[in-house]
Write an enzyme that holds these catalytic residues in place. Structure first.
Site, PDB file in Angstrom:
ATOM      1  N   HIS A 183       0.819  -1.224   0.000  1.00 46.76           N
ATOM      2  CA  HIS A 183       0.000   0.000   0.000  1.00 46.76           C
ATOM      3  C   HIS A 183       0.847   1.266   0.000  1.00 46.76           C
ATOM      4  O   HIS A 183       0.329   2.353  -0.231  1.00 46.76           O
ATOM      5  CB  HIS A 183      -0.922   0.000   1.226  1.00 46.76           C
ATOM      6  CG  HIS A 183      -2.004  -1.035   1.132  1.00 46.76           C
ATOM      7  ND1 HIS A 183      -3.310  -0.738   0.856  1.00 46.76           N
ATOM      8  CD2 HIS A 183      -1.953  -2.393   1.243  1.00 46.76           C
ATOM      9  CE1 HIS A 183      -4.029  -1.845   0.812  1.00 46.76           C
ATOM     10  NE2 HIS A 183      -3.223  -2.869   1.057  1.00 46.76           N
ATOM     11  N   ASP A 237       3.610   9.421  -0.816  1.00 47.39           N
ATOM     12  CA  ASP A 237       2.451   8.647  -0.379  1.00 47.39           C
ATOM     13  C   ASP A 237       2.194   7.521  -1.377  1.00 47.39           C
ATOM     14  O   ASP A 237       2.370   7.735  -2.584  1.00 47.39           O
ATOM     15  CB  ASP A 237       1.206   9.556  -0.320  1.00 47.39           C
ATOM     16  CG  ASP A 237       0.269   9.174   0.811  1.00 47.39           C
ATOM     17  OD1 ASP A 237       0.291   8.002   1.224  1.00 47.39           O
ATOM     18  OD2 ASP A 237      -0.480  10.049   1.287  1.00 47.39           O
TER      19      ASP A 237
HETATM   20  O1  F6P Z   1      -1.663   2.507   4.520  1.00 50.94           O
HETATM   21  C1  F6P Z   1      -0.510   2.286   5.215  1.00 50.94           C
HETATM   22  C2  F6P Z   1      -0.748   1.873   6.657  1.00 50.94           C
HETATM   23  O2  F6P Z   1       0.480   1.597   7.236  1.00 50.94           O
HETATM   24  C3  F6P Z   1      -1.615   0.658   6.853  1.00 50.94           C
HETATM   25  O3  F6P Z   1      -0.955  -0.562   6.643  1.00 50.94           O
HETATM   26  C4  F6P Z   1      -2.029   0.879   8.263  1.00 50.94           C
HETATM   27  O4  F6P Z   1      -3.084   0.127   8.713  1.00 50.94           O
HETATM   28  C5  F6P Z   1      -2.303   2.388   8.280  1.00 50.94           C
HETATM   29  O5  F6P Z   1      -1.325   2.909   7.423  1.00 50.94           O
HETATM   30  C6  F6P Z   1      -2.269   3.020   9.676  1.00 50.94           C
HETATM   31  O6  F6P Z   1      -1.040   2.782  10.324  1.00 50.94           O
HETATM   32  P1  F6P Z   1      -0.921   1.951  11.679  1.00 50.94           P
HETATM   33  O7  F6P Z   1      -1.555   0.620  11.452  1.00 50.94           O
HETATM   34  O8  F6P Z   1       0.532   1.876  11.967  1.00 50.94           O
HETATM   35  O9  F6P Z   1      -1.659   2.748  12.708  1.00 50.94           O
END
Ligand code: F6P
Length: 467
Positions: free
Chosen positions: A158, A366
């Site tokens: 992602h 991003d």
């Molecule tokens: O989209 C990238 C991402 O790292 C996801 O994998 C993740 O769920 C989201 O951002 C939020 O980050 P985190 O899970 O570290 O809170």
């Protein structure tokens, strides 16, 4: 097509009212699993002592079975805070200066991936299609193959994949690249990310390129292809249309008192370019003073990964910066920046997007950025707002009719804000139509179908323990 098994670090388990937490990855995958039925495995978000890891916590909601595992405190520290968020995240976002390498964290990352494999193994059925998500779980397929799994396994990243000169600075780059070759399909957000990945493979002499999207390593072949993620375009547009009837919407309109709303919605993360954005907003107000007292920037920024020192430092820095701008430019009855550190529910967000004349989506880097897409879907077609979008967001490759900016160029971004707010309605409509057509053509269902069709069609992997 077999059952779908999704694995990701975070799992958006629905609450008692059946409402799942919002977020790009969550929303996208839930729609896919709901439509096909399947299993979603991931971390429970809980940590415990070494001896306290219990059985998987399971839950069924509609067509989706959830299976959640706890991790030990050491696991969370080393795998999540340590390697995923202090090495992979900064490296993939071109912040070599912030990467903190430690052997303990690297070992923890691979150990937790082995642990996820052991939790998943007893749940896998013969025809399952396994779809693994994001940078936390890169070595998972290699671990599953080592434990004898022959199913088709896909991986979707992602976040961005960086250029080789950046990626190869990572001490374990070779292990990570090799473990990716255990997948059948590897999905990226953009062509640019896929090409960076292909350049890394070529630089390391790890694979042969057989075609635009086909690669081989020894006897194995795999697909590496861009699948730009979308949103539930029509559902989000409908949510935004309905939002006008809510109390929050009325209160917000009242509090604006005729001023134009500018909106920014981002997790509090250094990749989002928040300090540059606030600088640009301040410059916009000083270079184009007619806008003072006429606009308000609502910056919604939920805190994130606060245990990681770089994020903790950023929380203070952005709050101070917003406070300083408000102190310098605000008046007794006008606050230039409303800075909110909490997340809002999707209907409320959709309404705010629709109300905003301008959205600032200006990350320094991003993977995609779904806020950009949701903002467009939420607009009123008669009088749509303008999307100001960073060239360095994956979304810029698709959303050509947005006003594209370089977020490092503070004055250029400030002038683009002024131009966007003054843009005639005919031009706004024209741009919006083009953007909306793209979102309709490539929504989350197209993304998901495209990936799963390729995965289901992938040649069954030759069984060879990935080294
Ligand atoms: O989209 C990238 C991402 O790292 C996801 O994998 C993740 O769920 C989201 O951002 C939020 O980050 P985190 O899970 O570290 O809170």
């Amino acid at each position: 097509m077999g059952r779908l098994v999704v694995v990701s670090n975070r799992v958006p388990v629905p609450d008692k009212k059946g409402t799942a937490p919002a977020g790009g990855l969550a929303v996208a995958l839930q729609s896919a699993l709901e439509a096909r039925g399947g299993l979603w495995l991931g971390w429970s978000g809980q940590s415990c002592g070494e001896d306290a890891i219990g059985p998987l916590k399971t839950l069924k909601d509609g067509n989706i079975d959830y299976a959640l595992t706890d991790l030990t405190e050491k696991d969370v520290e080393e795998y999540y805070h340590g390697f995923a968020n202090r090495v992979l995240w900064p490296i993939c976002h071109y912040r070599l200066d912030l990467a903190e390498y430690g052997r303990r964290e690297m070992a923890g990352y691979f150990r937790v991936n082995r642990f996820f494999a052991s939790r998943l193994l007893p749940l896998i059925e013969e025809d399952d299609l396994i779809w693994i998500h994001d940078y936390h779980l890169i070595p998972l397929a290699a671990e599953l193959r080592r434990q004898g799994v022959k199913n088709r396994i896909g991986f979707f990243l992602h976040i961005p994949w960086p250029a080789p000169d950046v990626f190869l600075t990572m001490p374990v780059h070779e292990e990570l690249l090799t473990s990716l070759t255990a997948y059948d399909v590897i999905g990226f957000q953009t062509v640019h990310d896929r090409e960076n990945f292909a350049d890394c493979l070529a630089r390391q002499g790890l694979s042969r390129r057989l075609g635009e999207s086909r690669f081989s390593v020894g006897e194995r072949t795999f697909t590496a292809k861009p699948y730009p993620i979308g949103i539930e375009t029509e559902a989000f547009a409908a949510l935004a249309r309905r939002a006008g009837e809510t109390t929050l919407h009325r209160r917000m309109l009242q509090s604006l008192d005729g001023k134009s709303l500018i909106i920014g919605v981002d997790r509090l993360d250094y990749s989002k370019g928040l300090t540059q954005r606030i600088d640009a907003f301040e410059t916009f107000l000083t270079r184009h003073p007619d806008n003072q007292r006429q606009v308000t920037l609502l910056q919604i920024t939920p805190k994130s990964r606060s245990e990681v020192p770089e994020y903790e430092a950023m929380q203070r820095a952005v709050a101070e910066q917003a406070g300083r701008v408000n102190g310098a430019l605000g008046t007794v009855d006008w606050v230039p920046i409303r800075y909110v550190n909490r997340s809002l529910r999707r209907p409320a967000l959709a309404g705010l997007y629709r109300m905003a004349k301008l959205a600032l989506v200006t990350p320094l880097r991003d993977g995609m950025n779904l806020v950009a897409k949701e903002y467009i879907a939420a607009q009123n077609e008669e009088d749509p707002g303008v999307l100001l979008l960073s060239r360095f967001a994956g979304a810029a490759a698709e959303l050509k009719e947005a006003v594209l900016v370089n977020p490092y160029d503070v004055e250029g971004t400030a002038d683009a804000m002024a131009r966007s707010l003054a843009m005639p309605v005919e031009e706004r409509r024209e741009r919006w139509k083009g953007l909306m057509a793209t979102l309709r053509k490539n929504d989350v269902f197209v993304w998901c179908d495209g990936f799963l069709t390729d995965l289901a069609g992938a040649t069954l992997p030759r069984i060879r323990a990935a080294s």
